[in-house]
Design a protein around this motif. Sequence first.
Motif, PDB file in Angstrom:
ATOM      1  N   ARG A 116       0.819  -1.214   0.000  1.00 56.65           N
ATOM      2  CA  ARG A 116       0.000   0.000   0.000  1.00 56.65           C
ATOM      3  C   ARG A 116       0.854   1.265   0.000  1.00 56.65           C
ATOM      4  NH1 ARG A 116      -4.524  -0.277   4.398  1.00 56.65           N
ATOM      5  NH2 ARG A 116      -5.138   1.629   3.330  1.00 56.65           N
ATOM      6  N   LEU A 117       2.119   1.136   0.405  1.00 56.58           N
ATOM      7  CA  LEU A 117       3.023   2.292   0.456  1.00 56.58           C
ATOM      8  C   LEU A 117       4.125   2.206  -0.600  1.00 56.58           C
ATOM      9  CD1 LEU A 117       3.389   2.583   4.343  1.00 56.58           C
ATOM     10  CD2 LEU A 117       2.051   4.079   2.827  1.00 56.58           C
ATOM     11  N   ARG A 118       3.929   1.397  -1.632  1.00 54.51           N
ATOM     12  CA  ARG A 118       4.981   1.214  -2.640  1.00 54.51           C
ATOM     13  C   ARG A 118       5.269   2.486  -3.433  1.00 54.51           C
ATOM     14  NH1 ARG A 118       0.634  -1.566  -4.459  1.00 54.51           N
ATOM     15  NH2 ARG A 118      -0.283  -0.840  -6.396  1.00 54.51           N
ATOM     16  N   HIS A 119       4.384   3.450  -3.381  1.00 56.72           N
ATOM     17  CA  HIS A 119       4.572   4.720  -4.085  1.00 56.72           C
ATOM     18  C   HIS A 119       5.301   5.763  -3.219  1.00 56.72           C
ATOM     19  CE1 HIS A 119       1.089   5.284  -1.568  1.00 56.72           C
ATOM     20  NE2 HIS A 119       1.146   6.594  -1.766  1.00 56.72           N
ATOM     21  N   GLY A 159       3.354   5.918  13.668  1.00 48.91           N
ATOM     22  CA  GLY A 159       2.090   5.415  13.127  1.00 48.91           C
ATOM     23  C   GLY A 159       1.239   6.514  12.506  1.00 48.91           C
ATOM     24  N   LEU A 160       1.356   7.735  13.032  1.00 54.37           N
ATOM     25  CA  LEU A 160       0.610   8.861  12.458  1.00 54.37           C
ATOM     26  C   LEU A 160       1.155   9.239  11.083  1.00 54.37           C
ATOM     27  CD1 LEU A 160       0.261  10.959  15.715  1.00 54.37           C
ATOM     28  CD2 LEU A 160      -1.528   9.661  14.552  1.00 54.37           C
ATOM     29  N   ILE A 161       2.451   9.104  10.889  1.00 56.30           N
ATOM     30  CA  ILE A 161       3.032   9.337   9.559  1.00 56.30           C
ATOM     31  C   ILE A 161       2.442   8.331   8.579  1.00 56.30           C
ATOM     32  CG2 ILE A 161       5.157   9.270   8.197  1.00 56.30           C
ATOM     33  CD1 ILE A 161       6.641  10.180  10.785  1.00 56.30           C
ATOM     34  N   ILE A 162       2.378   7.069   8.991  1.00 55.09           N
ATOM     35  CA  ILE A 162       1.802   6.023   8.138  1.00 55.09           C
ATOM     36  C   ILE A 162       0.331   6.316   7.849  1.00 55.09           C
ATOM     37  CG2 ILE A 162       1.253   3.552   7.978  1.00 55.09           C
ATOM     38  CD1 ILE A 162       4.259   4.195   7.771  1.00 55.09           C
ATOM     39  N   GLU A 163      -0.432   6.679   8.883  1.00 58.79           N
ATOM     40  CA  GLU A 163      -1.855   7.020   8.684  1.00 58.79           C
ATOM     41  C   GLU A 163      -2.007   8.117   7.648  1.00 58.79           C
ATOM     42  OE1 GLU A 163      -3.855   8.108  12.275  1.00 58.79           O
ATOM     43  OE2 GLU A 163      -3.328   6.239  13.283  1.00 58.79           O
ATOM     44  N   ASP A 164      -1.211   9.175   7.783  1.00 59.17           N
ATOM     45  CA  ASP A 164      -1.304  10.297   6.841  1.00 59.17           C
ATOM     46  C   ASP A 164      -0.976   9.852   5.418  1.00 59.17           C
ATOM     47  OD1 ASP A 164      -1.923  11.879   9.029  1.00 59.17           O
ATOM     48  OD2 ASP A 164       0.015  12.910   9.067  1.00 59.17           O
ATOM     49  N   LEU A 165       0.037   9.033   5.267  1.00 61.79           N
ATOM     50  CA  LEU A 165       0.437   8.578   3.932  1.00 61.79           C
ATOM     51  C   LEU A 165      -0.619   7.687   3.296  1.00 61.79           C
ATOM     52  CD1 LEU A 165       4.194   7.842   4.627  1.00 61.79           C
ATOM     53  CD2 LEU A 165       3.259   9.707   3.235  1.00 61.79           C
ATOM     54  N   LEU A 166      -1.267   6.866   4.102  1.00 54.47           N
ATOM     55  CA  LEU A 166      -2.301   5.979   3.560  1.00 54.47           C
ATOM     56  C   LEU A 166      -3.538   6.740   3.112  1.00 54.47           C
ATOM     57  CD1 LEU A 166      -1.994   2.966   6.017  1.00 54.47           C
ATOM     58  CD2 LEU A 166      -1.338   3.032   3.596  1.00 54.47           C
ATOM     59  N   ARG A 167      -3.711   7.953   3.597  1.00 52.28           N
ATOM     60  CA  ARG A 167      -4.862   8.779   3.181  1.00 52.28           C
ATOM     61  C   ARG A 167      -4.618   9.470   1.838  1.00 52.28           C
ATOM     62  NH1 ARG A 167      -4.908  10.422   8.950  1.00 52.28           N
ATOM     63  NH2 ARG A 167      -6.567   9.215   9.898  1.00 52.28           N
ATOM     64  N   LEU A 168      -3.366   9.515   1.409  1.00 55.96           N
ATOM     65  CA  LEU A 168      -3.040  10.197   0.152  1.00 55.96           C
ATOM     66  C   LEU A 168      -3.314   9.280  -1.034  1.00 55.96           C
ATOM     67  CD1 LEU A 168       0.409  11.771   1.132  1.00 55.96           C
ATOM     68  CD2 LEU A 168      -1.802  12.947   0.962  1.00 55.96           C
ATOM     69  N   CYS A 188       3.752   9.806  -6.849  1.00 57.25           N
ATOM     70  CA  CYS A 188       4.555   9.246  -5.756  1.00 57.25           C
ATOM     71  C   CYS A 188       4.759  10.310  -4.676  1.00 57.25           C
ATOM     72  CB  CYS A 188       5.916   8.788  -6.282  1.00 57.25           C
ATOM     73  SG  CYS A 188       5.805   7.351  -7.352  1.00 57.25           S
ATOM     74  N   VAL A 189       5.126   9.846  -3.504  1.00 58.01           N
ATOM     75  CA  VAL A 189       5.363  10.732  -2.364  1.00 58.01           C
ATOM     76  C   VAL A 189       6.784  10.504  -1.870  1.00 58.01           C
ATOM     77  CG1 VAL A 189       4.637  11.369  -0.029  1.00 58.01           C
ATOM     78  CG2 VAL A 189       2.942  10.517  -1.666  1.00 58.01           C
ATOM     79  N   ILE A 190       7.474  11.590  -1.605  1.00 54.00           N
ATOM     80  CA  ILE A 190       8.778  11.488  -0.966  1.00 54.00           C
ATOM     81  C   ILE A 190       8.647  12.081   0.430  1.00 54.00           C
ATOM     82  CG2 ILE A 190       9.665  13.622  -1.998  1.00 54.00           C
ATOM     83  CD1 ILE A 190      12.386  11.933  -2.161  1.00 54.00           C
ATOM     84  N   VAL A 191       8.957  11.275   1.441  1.00 58.08           N
ATOM     85  CA  VAL A 191       8.805  11.656   2.837  1.00 58.08           C
ATOM     86  C   VAL A 191      10.193  11.854   3.419  1.00 58.08           C
ATOM     87  CG1 VAL A 191       7.853  10.994   5.067  1.00 58.08           C
ATOM     88  CG2 VAL A 191       6.776  10.189   2.975  1.00 58.08           C
TER      89      VAL A 191
END
Length: 137
Positions: free
Chosen positions: A18-21, A103-112, A117-120
């Motif tokens: 789910r976060l491959r991008h 975990g909040l970083i992950i939550e935020d990324l999953l909402r996008l 792609c996203v670079i964090v």
Amino acid sequence: MQPQPYGEGTGAAELAARLRHVYWIGGGSGAGKSTTARRLAEHYGWRSCATDDVMRDHAERTTSEEAPYLHRFIDMTMDERWVNRSPEVMLETFHWFRGEGFGLIIEDLLRLPQQPCVIVEGSRLLPPPREASACCS
């Protein structure tokens, strides 16, 4: 912290899919993370996410039970934070280095959306430590 949108039983492989991008840049202050992320985002047309920019929001989304190191830090005076503690104690008890809020970083990324792609980037890109630790005794 809100309940994890990816679910309690989500496995590492499913979460990775789910976060491959998402691309990650971690490191210390002044290492060039923000500059590198900005340049890559501009060059490739990606979205950029600076974890420093959402620290306050993430702090407000936690309770003292979920993030005990963070909330103890918030309750300290400036002298208690930066003068009255040794560097070793600061490192050992620094909330973001303990994985609080990851975990909040992950939550935020999953909402996008998955495109672009996203670079964090940020020094907070540390998952919680595996060992159980007693805090704030």
